[in-house]
Design a protein around this motif. Sequence first.
Motif, PDB file in Angstrom:
ATOM      1  N   TRP A 578       0.831  -1.201   0.000  1.00 33.47           N
ATOM      2  CA  TRP A 578       0.000   0.000   0.000  1.00 33.47           C
ATOM      3  C   TRP A 578       0.872   1.260   0.000  1.00 33.47           C
ATOM      4  O   TRP A 578       1.728   1.442   0.850  1.00 33.47           O
ATOM      5  CB  TRP A 578      -0.912   0.056   1.234  1.00 33.47           C
ATOM      6  N   PHE A 579       0.628   2.105  -0.945  1.00 31.60           N
ATOM      7  CA  PHE A 579       1.190   3.468  -0.968  1.00 31.60           C
ATOM      8  C   PHE A 579       2.731   3.500  -0.892  1.00 31.60           C
ATOM      9  O   PHE A 579       3.307   4.492  -0.471  1.00 31.60           O
ATOM     10  CB  PHE A 579       0.617   4.314   0.188  1.00 31.60           C
ATOM     11  N   THR A 580       3.387   2.412  -1.282  1.00 25.82           N
ATOM     12  CA  THR A 580       4.848   2.387  -1.214  1.00 25.82           C
ATOM     13  C   THR A 580       5.511   2.432  -2.578  1.00 25.82           C
ATOM     14  O   THR A 580       6.734   2.521  -2.669  1.00 25.82           O
ATOM     15  CB  THR A 580       5.340   1.126  -0.475  1.00 25.82           C
ATOM     16  N   GLY A 581       4.723   2.366  -3.637  1.00 35.24           N
ATOM     17  CA  GLY A 581       5.299   2.359  -4.970  1.00 35.24           C
ATOM     18  C   GLY A 581       5.793   3.739  -5.395  1.00 35.24           C
ATOM     19  O   GLY A 581       5.276   4.779  -4.980  1.00 35.24           O
ATOM     20  N   GLU A 582       6.811   3.739  -6.211  1.00 34.70           N
ATOM     21  CA  GLU A 582       7.321   4.994  -6.749  1.00 34.70           C
ATOM     22  C   GLU A 582       6.482   5.435  -7.947  1.00 34.70           C
ATOM     23  O   GLU A 582       5.743   4.634  -8.528  1.00 34.70           O
ATOM     24  CB  GLU A 582       8.780   4.804  -7.174  1.00 34.70           C
ATOM     25  N   GLU A 590       3.864  -1.139 -13.227  1.00 33.92           N
ATOM     26  CA  GLU A 590       3.894  -0.476 -11.918  1.00 33.92           C
ATOM     27  C   GLU A 590       2.719   0.477 -11.741  1.00 33.92           C
ATOM     28  O   GLU A 590       2.113   0.548 -10.654  1.00 33.92           O
ATOM     29  CB  GLU A 590       5.216   0.289 -11.740  1.00 33.92           C
ATOM     30  N   ARG A 591       2.359   1.197 -12.808  1.00 32.93           N
ATOM     31  CA  ARG A 591       1.240   2.138 -12.733  1.00 32.93           C
ATOM     32  C   ARG A 591      -0.087   1.389 -12.581  1.00 32.93           C
ATOM     33  O   ARG A 591      -0.947   1.797 -11.791  1.00 32.93           O
ATOM     34  CB  ARG A 591       1.221   3.011 -13.988  1.00 32.93           C
ATOM     35  N   ARG A 593      -0.467  -1.503 -11.217  1.00 35.69           N
ATOM     36  CA  ARG A 593      -0.482  -2.049  -9.861  1.00 35.69           C
ATOM     37  C   ARG A 593      -0.897  -0.971  -8.863  1.00 35.69           C
ATOM     38  O   ARG A 593      -1.696  -1.215  -7.952  1.00 35.69           O
ATOM     39  CB  ARG A 593       0.898  -2.603  -9.520  1.00 35.69           C
ATOM     40  N   GLN A 594      -0.355   0.265  -9.041  1.00 31.38           N
ATOM     41  CA  GLN A 594      -0.718   1.355  -8.137  1.00 31.38           C
ATOM     42  C   GLN A 594      -2.205   1.675  -8.215  1.00 31.38           C
ATOM     43  O   GLN A 594      -2.863   1.891  -7.188  1.00 31.38           O
ATOM     44  CB  GLN A 594       0.114   2.595  -8.474  1.00 31.38           C
ATOM     45  N   ARG A 595      -2.741   1.694  -9.418  1.00 34.61           N
ATOM     46  CA  ARG A 595      -4.172   2.000  -9.575  1.00 34.61           C
ATOM     47  C   ARG A 595      -5.029   0.921  -8.926  1.00 34.61           C
ATOM     48  O   ARG A 595      -6.046   1.208  -8.282  1.00 34.61           O
ATOM     49  CB  ARG A 595      -4.511   2.132 -11.060  1.00 34.61           C
ATOM     50  N   ASP A 598      -4.850   1.348  -5.183  1.00 41.30           N
ATOM     51  CA  ASP A 598      -5.637   2.511  -4.761  1.00 41.30           C
ATOM     52  C   ASP A 598      -7.118   2.164  -4.680  1.00 41.30           C
ATOM     53  O   ASP A 598      -7.818   2.567  -3.744  1.00 41.30           O
ATOM     54  CB  ASP A 598      -5.428   3.669  -5.738  1.00 41.30           C
ATOM     55  N   ARG A 678       3.209  -9.269  -4.736  1.00 41.00           N
ATOM     56  CA  ARG A 678       3.378  -8.299  -5.816  1.00 41.00           C
ATOM     57  C   ARG A 678       3.336  -8.991  -7.178  1.00 41.00           C
ATOM     58  O   ARG A 678       2.677  -8.518  -8.109  1.00 41.00           O
ATOM     59  CB  ARG A 678       4.705  -7.553  -5.640  1.00 41.00           C
TER      60      ARG A 678
END
Length: 822
Positions: A578-582, A590-591, A593-595, A598, A678
């Motif tokens: 959670w909230f640790t990706g650059e 990576e994007r 995964r972040q979405r 979220d 991940r």
Amino acid sequence: MAVLFRWLLRLATAAVVLSVLGIGVAYYLASRSLPDYDKTLSVSGAAAEVEIVRDNSGVPHILAESDADAFFGLGYAHAQDRLWQMIVLRRTAQGRLSEIFGERTVRTDTLLRRLDLYALARQSVQAQDARTTDALRAYAAGVNARITEINTESLGRGAPELFLFDAPMAPWQPADSIALIKLMALQLSAHMSEEVLRARTSWLLDDPDRLADILPDMPGSGVAALPSYASLLPAPLQRHAALPGKEMPRFLAAVPERGLAGASNVWAAAASRSAGGGTLMANDPHLGFTAPSIWYLARLQLQSGGVIGGSIPGIPAIMVGRSENLAWGITSAYMDDQDLHFEEVNPENPEEVRSPEGYVPFRTRKSIIEIKDAAPITITLRWTENGPVLPGSQFNLEDVTPEGHVMSLSWTALSGEDTSASAAVGLMMAQSVEEAIEVSRLYVAPAQNLTLIDDEMVAMKMVGAMPRRDPAHQSRGRLPSPGWLEQNRWQGVMPYSANPEFLAPEGGIVGNTNNKVIDRPFPNHVSFDWGDSQRVQRWQGLMQGRKVHTRDSFIEAQLDTVSPAARTLLPLIGRDLWFTGEAAEEGTPERRRQRALDLLADWNGEMSEHLPEPLIYAAWLRALQDRLIRDELGPLAEDFDHVEPLFIERVFRNVNGAGVWCDVIRSAEVETCSDIARLALDDALLWIAEHHGSALESLRWGDAHAAVHEHPVLGEVPLLRYFVNIRQSTSGGDHTLMRGRTSGKDPAPFQNVHGAGYRGVYDFADPDSSVFINATGQSGHPLSRHYDDLGQLWRRGEYIPMSLDIDLARAASVGITRLVPK
């Protein structure tokens, strides 16, 4: 050229005309079997006039001067609306499907012949009490009255399917109804398959803690260490467990796949916990979806009073529902009522098998299976003292059967004195909770948790014969065991008083979601394997969250779609993500995964058909479990096709060292659980993009989790399947109270295949405000408006009135059938 064009036009016109004529003829023939609900018919078998009032939903309200005539009317109504379904169910129980479907049902027929269910049903007819014998005979007469009407009036053979699969309609017999109860027991029993899977998995996992991870016991004390399966065997067994299991053919399979052997929810509240001052109950039994549903709504007027609820075509009883003074609901009890034994065949005489006293002959009988468009085959049925011998090709038994041995099955349903039908009939006539519990001692199989309410009391009693095992049993019934050792053999059944019972609990609420109901040491344990560890958590919160309940709060709980598994597991598997990706560019893994993270971070665990988060969560957990177990189990991982929340939780909490599953054995690095989580999320997002698109916010869980009520025979036929199958977008999931069990199979692993085919909520503060529904419609005829008219109500979580007021039924009737004795 012009001449050629004219001839082509003529041929095309002729083809169109012939097609239209063909469709017209087919429609005419099929429509002939549509039942006429508004008529008077002279029949044989009824003592006085029987009146069947069908309300606007097609529910028959059957009025008669005697109980026998009421059952006659139920048999006639069942045959009017579900004759084809009854014929197929009877042929399944008899092991005679291949006579009309050919070679693809031979394996199913072979299994049913070896179990000999129909012969045992015929023996059991004599074991019923007098009122049940009368009910079975009267019901059969009602079915046969409809068959006679079809034959004499040329009513399209009674069902459109009978034009495609020509088969004589033999008269209905009392044994047929008992055989259908035994068939239901087979479809609700799963312990045999669990024994085989546990044995096969134990070959690959030498550490008992790791076996307890992937095949976990329900939380609670009482399970001691088991021997390894290898230690039970008389000689080393060639290890086949690295191969995936061989499944029974889907077409008319009599045995469900693992995880689909029955479930259900039921809960009840005493008057002290009811806002209206009357007892309450909600029940939704879960079975595989079919079109039509296995459930048929009906009302009977018996001498003991009116009875209304869900029946099963072919069985003369309201299996779940209410009377004027009592309501009853059922859930699968998960009682361990099956044991496998490997039996040593005499090497000097293959017709003998080892027993505690030495070698004794098999009990044998020849059986001929007739096969459409193929030569008949003859099989030899063999029984040992423990039960029927099953072929190694069934249930992957060959993988766990030593050389020179065969596998037999002990099962409570294999009784020629099965009085379960008498229990079902007696339950409808009971006037109180105490009377219902007493009559239910006649239940043999399938084992059920029977929940009861009357005007004053709520109770739950496990019903069904519970095997008596020796405390020294080598495997405690969890693995196949040597059948010639006395301590592994059953010693009869436990007394009815040993079945768990909960009467008038102090808290005023009882219920079951197939969860573990009691913690007793072996051999009084009931079972080591239970059907739920998640839904019960949500149920407890909803029940205890209100001081008093209403019909509407029970409906709200029945339709609840919040997954406690999701709420527990997501913080565990995503805690380092959670909230640790650059920051990452659009379009990169990576994007995405972040979405996805979220979206999941703001999600409350509600498995709504309209949301994207349930699909992301489900795909992630599926990919995660596969990554965790694939390197240890190899192809056998295919058999673990549903996420086990207790396994995931044990791994990510490192219970007894379970975190070792996260390390990939064949890699040089030591992977952490966060690494695997991940990677699994990336796997899931790639799968979603390939199957549902890459726009995560636009995903709908309901598109992947569609409930498909498939016609068991025509559902796979091109073109016809679009007319006979019913497909609906649905909420819920594997671990929600509104359970929608997913298939687990590619290419549609999240398709909803198993759930509540019936829902009922009963309120004794105002009994006629009670409601119920089935998942499709009352009719089994695809041309009837009642084939799927209840389906949309069911999908939306709506119900229809469940009233015993006959005037209400008459006011909205679609027809009244009068059956007049000749």
